[in-house]
Write a protein that holds these residues in place. Sequence first.
Motif, short mmCIF file in Angstrom:
data_model
loop_
_atom_site.label_atom_id
_atom_site.label_comp_id
_atom_site.label_asym_id
_atom_site.label_seq_id
_atom_site.Cartn_x
_atom_site.Cartn_y
_atom_site.Cartn_z
N SER A 247 1.03 -1.41 -0.01
CA SER A 247 -0.61 0.44 -0.24
C SER A 247 0.89 1.36 -0.23
CB SER A 247 -1.09 0.07 1.23
OG SER A 247 -1.73 1.69 1.34
N GLN A 248 0.52 1.90 -1.00
CA GLN A 248 1.15 3.61 -0.87
C GLN A 248 0.28 4.82 -2.16
OE1 GLN A 248 4.41 3.75 -4.31
NE2 GLN A 248 5.48 5.05 -2.98
N ASN A 901 5.43 -1.51 8.45
CA ASN A 901 4.82 -0.01 8.49
C ASN A 901 3.82 0.08 8.76
OD1 ASN A 901 5.31 2.75 8.12
ND2 ASN A 901 4.72 2.90 5.88
N GLY A 904 1.53 2.94 8.28
CA GLY A 904 1.22 4.36 7.40
C GLY A 904 1.70 5.47 7.10
N GLU A 906 4.09 6.89 5.32
CA GLU A 906 5.62 6.33 4.47
C GLU A 906 6.73 7.54 4.59
OE1 GLU A 906 2.64 7.07 0.34
OE2 GLU A 906 1.46 5.96 1.80
N GLY A 917 5.92 2.34 1.26
CA GLY A 917 4.24 2.38 2.19
C GLY A 917 4.11 0.98 3.15
N SER A 918 3.17 0.44 3.17
CA SER A 918 3.05 -0.64 3.77
C SER A 918 3.15 -2.24 3.19
CB SER A 918 2.28 -0.52 4.64
OG SER A 918 1.87 0.94 5.71
#
Length: 928
Positions: A247-248, A901, A904, A906, A917-918
């Motif tokens: 996720s970014q 991460n 969240g 970034e 990201g995560s």
Amino acid sequence: MKRLIGISLMLFGVITYAQTTVQGKVVDESNEPIPGANVVLMGKAEGTTADFDGNFTFNTSEQPPFKLRFTSIGFSDYIADVTSNNQTLTIVLTETSTILDEIVISASRTPERIFESPVSVERFGLKEIKNTTAESFYGGLQNLKGVDINTNSLTFQSINTRGFATFANNRFLQLADGMDNSAPGLNFVLGNLVGMSELEVQSVEILPGASSALYGAGAFNGILFMQSKSPFDFQGISAYAKTGVTSQEAAGVNAYYDFGIRAAHAFSDKLAVKANLSILKGEDWHAVNTTDIDNPSADRTDPNFNGLNIYGDEVSTLLNFDTLAGLPSGTVGSANVSRTGYAESDLVDYGAESVKTDFSVFYRPFADDFEIIYQGRVGRGNTIYQGANRYAVRNFILQQHKIEFRNKNFFLRGYITSENSGDSYDTRFAAINVNRSWKRDAPNPNDPSERSWFGDYAGRYIPTFLGLVQQGTPRDDASVQAHAAARQFADEGRLIPGTPEFQSAFNSVIADGDLSTGAKFIDNTKFRHVNGNYNIAHLIDNWADIQIGGSFREYELNSSGTIFTDIDGPITYNEYGAYAQLQKKFLEERLKFTGSVRYDKNEFFDGFFSPRVALGYTAGEQRNHNFRVSAQQGFRNPTTQDLFIGLNAGAAVLVGSAPDNLDRDIRTFGVSQSGQDLIGQSTVQIVGRAAYENAFSVSSVLAGTPQAINTSLIQPEEITTYEAGYRGQIGKFTIDLSGYYNRYKNFISTVNVLVPLYGEAGDNSLSLLALQNGDRQAYQVYTNSEADIDSWGGSVGVDTKVLGNFDLGVNYTYAEFDFDRERFPDFETNFNTPKHRVKASFGNTELFKNFGFNVNYRWSDSFFWEATFEDGDVPAYTVLDAQINYSVPSIKSIFKAGGSNLLGDEYFQAIGTGLVGSIYYVSWTINP
């Protein structure tokens, strides 16, 4: 070489000693096996490890009675008496908080406890792999104290210890089963992109400091030592499957998966084989920073805009509109104008991939510890590498093939490492040459009627500006409007990403290895390496542990002139070295002395000696305190690129410093109209030697006082390092602290210079006119700092049990350096390390039956990133990772769910990379 061969032949005919065999099983208090438990012969450098089921077999020439020590992280050690041959033992280890009894090999090339290691060392074993919160074991290494991992890409992470590192971290050595994992042409390790499968790893050891005395030039600032599982000890089919999402903000939510399989089988006590396959795929971190490199406050309307992750807009020129229009000076004026660039996302497929395979055959001709091993590794991957530019690494292949002969006292191995750059290309030149394939930059002197981008720009700007001024528009406003109109006109018909026309031009450019028209880089470089080590302790009745060894390496550079100056064929050169080490214990084995020295010789430089001396003292009635001090010297030879690179990176031409390289790099540059009036030529040829002998320092030109600079040719880099440390067990607390001081001499780095296209730098006439007319070319040259550079720092880690059975660990690392930047303003050190780092872990491997969890926290201070791509400040960041796991012994499986991460937030660790990201994942691992 003859001596190494002689040693191997002698060992082939070694007399078989009477063997004592001890076997058994190592379990915990719940009768669960302890995988990877260490078994060491007391007072000798002999040992083995338990397999996944806790079973072990130990062979020795020592005759009973003797003692064996059993250790494993998280458990107290146990000493067992062996009184007869073929004795069977069942060892029960009691869980405790100590982590100091684990056995490491890398610090001294012989098995020894971390507790007694003469230098700092970190270990990551089977238990840590199981409990890591990161999506991979390699990513989990960043939770070790004193260790940083800079994330370049989802599949390319670069380890940094004690500073002075870019993504091309050629001061750090990574060994996989004794083989240097560096890409021969790139001169650095691409993380674990083409390394070792998670199922195959038995242990990882990291020495965060100079190790040249034993490992040579590459182990200058640290070493990572990966050891794989033996097919004799770890048999059966193992597999894992991970899936999840990345996720970014820039890339969105994308699928991520990673799976692997390992097969190992011993056909007899003489022959065993193993094979591995692992595949990882995911969406890479998108790099979308459009900040203007030269003017951070500027926006895309600036006529000379140069965005960080926008490429092609580096092509810029000074347009003197008055001269072009034949008008009096000051009528229209002049401006620096850049071509319209393409975003990185228009030029890169962000699909990240890593495919690793290996196959090994182990043969024990006498059914004892003497082994003959063939091992082959092949890795292929897609990633992004950030060096002078951002490189899309596509279908990159690294191969390693090794033959090794070894037993407990010696090894002799030879291997070859080769790389194939596949379909990799330079994103900056992809953008530049897609633009040029559509419309050339400047007017064609042979065909004035052919349209050019800057010609169209000036042709539209001049009448637009004059018309607006005549209508009463203020000059500044008229200039803004005229620039917008000129760019729109010059860009009419421009190739648009997503169209067939753009794709056709793009495909043509990235398949072309000539950077004047294409972007592909071609690299089929390889090196051949032979090294050996012989421990003669058994020949002197184990009076002391004495080792001798040596190595030989030959490089073969083969880039067809696209990276190196090897346009006429491959370039070869070699280096060799030899070393000796003595370890001896005194005072009832409380005082341990380690002394070693190594001699290395590269064919271009004088030989260099690397000595190391260390003392360790074990104090306390329970022998639970260890104090150590060490001093050593190390060196680093210039890399293949330092010596033989010849690459136009766009912002500068890179020229290596090998004496016969200076005249191999020959380039043609265009001259301005004013310059043509002076010298009567439209183009000139510049030889690489000019960058070292006929150039101006960049800082002096920017300051308005140009000074000529002669850059010395590169020499090996040297380091003198001092370290002191303490390891101890105080009640429930395990403490490990260390401090170091390094002094670097002849520090290798780069200097940026400006070469005038005509005249001699310092002649105060023609060369100054060249600077004034913009007839100059930026070069990056490889040299040594004239000033000494100092760095110092330390780390402390504390581990304990809290709330009964919960593991708690906290560590802190400090790093600093000193360099006279005022005296050497053009010299880049690339320290690239935060001053303060804090890491913590909290977990429980058995919260309830078969269920465990772990949480990792990392905080990194802000720091200044310095590299050829771009310099800038990296803000402080905080990262939280966590995982839960559940074991099902009946199906020999571990299920895990975790994320990295989780907050969240970034962050980035280098200027120009995508924000990290995560990652959220679930996994299922099966081990026999």
